[in-house]
Design a protein around this motif. Structure first.
Motif, mmCIF file in Angstrom:
data_model
loop_
_atom_site.group_PDB
_atom_site.id
_atom_site.type_symbol
_atom_site.label_atom_id
_atom_site.label_comp_id
_atom_site.label_asym_id
_atom_site.label_seq_id
_atom_site.Cartn_x
_atom_site.Cartn_y
_atom_site.Cartn_z
ATOM 1 N N ARG A 1 -19.941 14.186 -25.708
ATOM 2 C CA ARG A 1 -19.846 14.794 -27.034
ATOM 3 C C ARG A 1 -20.310 13.793 -28.082
ATOM 4 O O ARG A 1 -20.286 12.583 -27.856
ATOM 5 C CB ARG A 1 -18.400 15.194 -27.326
ATOM 6 N N CYS A 2 -20.692 14.301 -29.231
ATOM 7 C CA CYS A 2 -21.099 13.456 -30.349
ATOM 8 C C CYS A 2 -19.880 12.672 -30.839
ATOM 9 O O CYS A 2 -18.808 13.244 -31.051
ATOM 10 C CB CYS A 2 -21.654 14.319 -31.478
ATOM 11 N N CYS B 1 -27.196 15.507 -30.687
ATOM 12 C CA CYS B 1 -26.128 16.365 -31.192
ATOM 13 C C CYS B 1 -26.778 17.559 -31.878
ATOM 14 O O CYS B 1 -27.579 17.375 -32.800
ATOM 15 C CB CYS B 1 -25.237 15.615 -32.183
ATOM 16 N N GLY C 1 -16.776 12.659 -23.010
ATOM 17 C CA GLY C 1 -16.748 14.088 -22.786
ATOM 18 C C GLY C 1 -15.442 14.784 -23.121
ATOM 19 O O GLY C 1 -15.317 15.988 -22.917
ATOM 20 N N ARG D 1 -14.799 10.963 -27.053
ATOM 21 C CA ARG D 1 -15.836 11.981 -27.234
ATOM 22 C C ARG D 1 -17.057 11.662 -26.387
ATOM 23 O O ARG D 1 -17.617 12.538 -25.726
ATOM 24 C CB ARG D 1 -16.235 12.074 -28.704
ATOM 25 N N ASN E 1 -18.063 15.736 -32.545
ATOM 26 C CA ASN E 1 -17.329 16.287 -31.410
ATOM 27 C C ASN E 1 -18.076 17.459 -30.760
ATOM 28 O O ASN E 1 -17.510 18.187 -29.971
ATOM 29 C CB ASN E 1 -15.904 16.709 -31.806
ATOM 30 N N GLU E 2 -19.345 17.659 -31.092
ATOM 31 C CA GLU E 2 -20.152 18.710 -30.468
ATOM 32 C C GLU E 2 -20.658 18.217 -29.112
ATOM 33 O O GLU E 2 -20.926 17.023 -28.939
ATOM 34 C CB GLU E 2 -21.369 19.055 -31.345
ATOM 35 N N VAL E 3 -20.808 19.139 -28.166
ATOM 36 C CA VAL E 3 -21.369 18.791 -26.862
ATOM 37 C C VAL E 3 -22.834 18.423 -27.056
ATOM 38 O O VAL E 3 -23.584 19.151 -27.725
ATOM 39 C CB VAL E 3 -21.225 19.966 -25.871
ATOM 40 N N ASP F 1 -12.817 16.542 -25.488
ATOM 41 C CA ASP F 1 -12.757 17.245 -26.761
ATOM 42 C C ASP F 1 -11.683 16.550 -27.592
ATOM 43 O O ASP F 1 -10.496 16.651 -27.302
ATOM 44 C CB ASP F 1 -12.404 18.711 -26.523
#
Length: 165
Positions: free
Chosen positions: A97-98, A131, A27, A24, A102-104, A29
């Protein structure tokens, strides 16, 4: 999103949770499922366009995916990146990503992290990311430099990525 980027969505099971968090940060997903239950994993794979990453030979045999043979997280990451480099020589440059959601991650002005990061980090780091879902703050720490250098040595560009402390 291109087909190639869709193919680089991962599902990490209970055997490689820490690897999933590293992916993550780089980057990718990556969904992390804290089980090795074959049926649950099959169902998730059936409804998503993800590639299973696991240390379980049985799961790979039953569901397909990438078998990780190393035990240490850093070695697992290098093993996976080498496999990916062989199958996807043009890995996309994707934003970090976090590690938890998993958020960008989004850029975060330095003044917004006052009191949210250790004083030494605030004084020595200029660029931070946040995040948008859980609010965790990230910066490029020295402990991820080795992985980023390996990633770059494979011909991949990365943005300012890091791990929170």
């Amino acid at each position: 999103m291109s087909k190639q980027q869709d193919e680089l969505k991962f599902l990490c099971d209970l055997t490689v949770v820490k690897l999933g968090k590293k992916l993550r940060i780089l980057g990718f997903d990556t969904e992390i499922i804290k089980t090795v239950n074959q049926q649950a994993i099959k169902e998730l794979l059936k409804h998503t366009n993800r590639t299973l990453v696991t240390k379980s030979k049985e799961l790979v045999k039953a569901c397909g995916g990438i078998l990780i043979t190393k035990n240490r997280t850093s070695e697992q990451l290098e093993e996976l990146l080498m496999i990916l480099n062989n199958t996807n020589p043009q890995l996309p440059n994707t934003p970090a990503r976090c590690a938890y959601c998993n958020e960008v991650l989004v850029d975060c002005p330095k003044e917004e992290v006052i009191g949210k990061v250790p004083i030494y980090v605030f004084e020595t780091i200029e660029h931070f990311k946040r995040c948008p879902k859980c609010g965790k703050i990230y910066w490029r720490g020295t402990h991820v430099v080795r992985h980023l250098e390996f990633f770059s040595s494979q011909g991949k560009e990365t943005d300012t990525r890091g791990d929170n402390k």
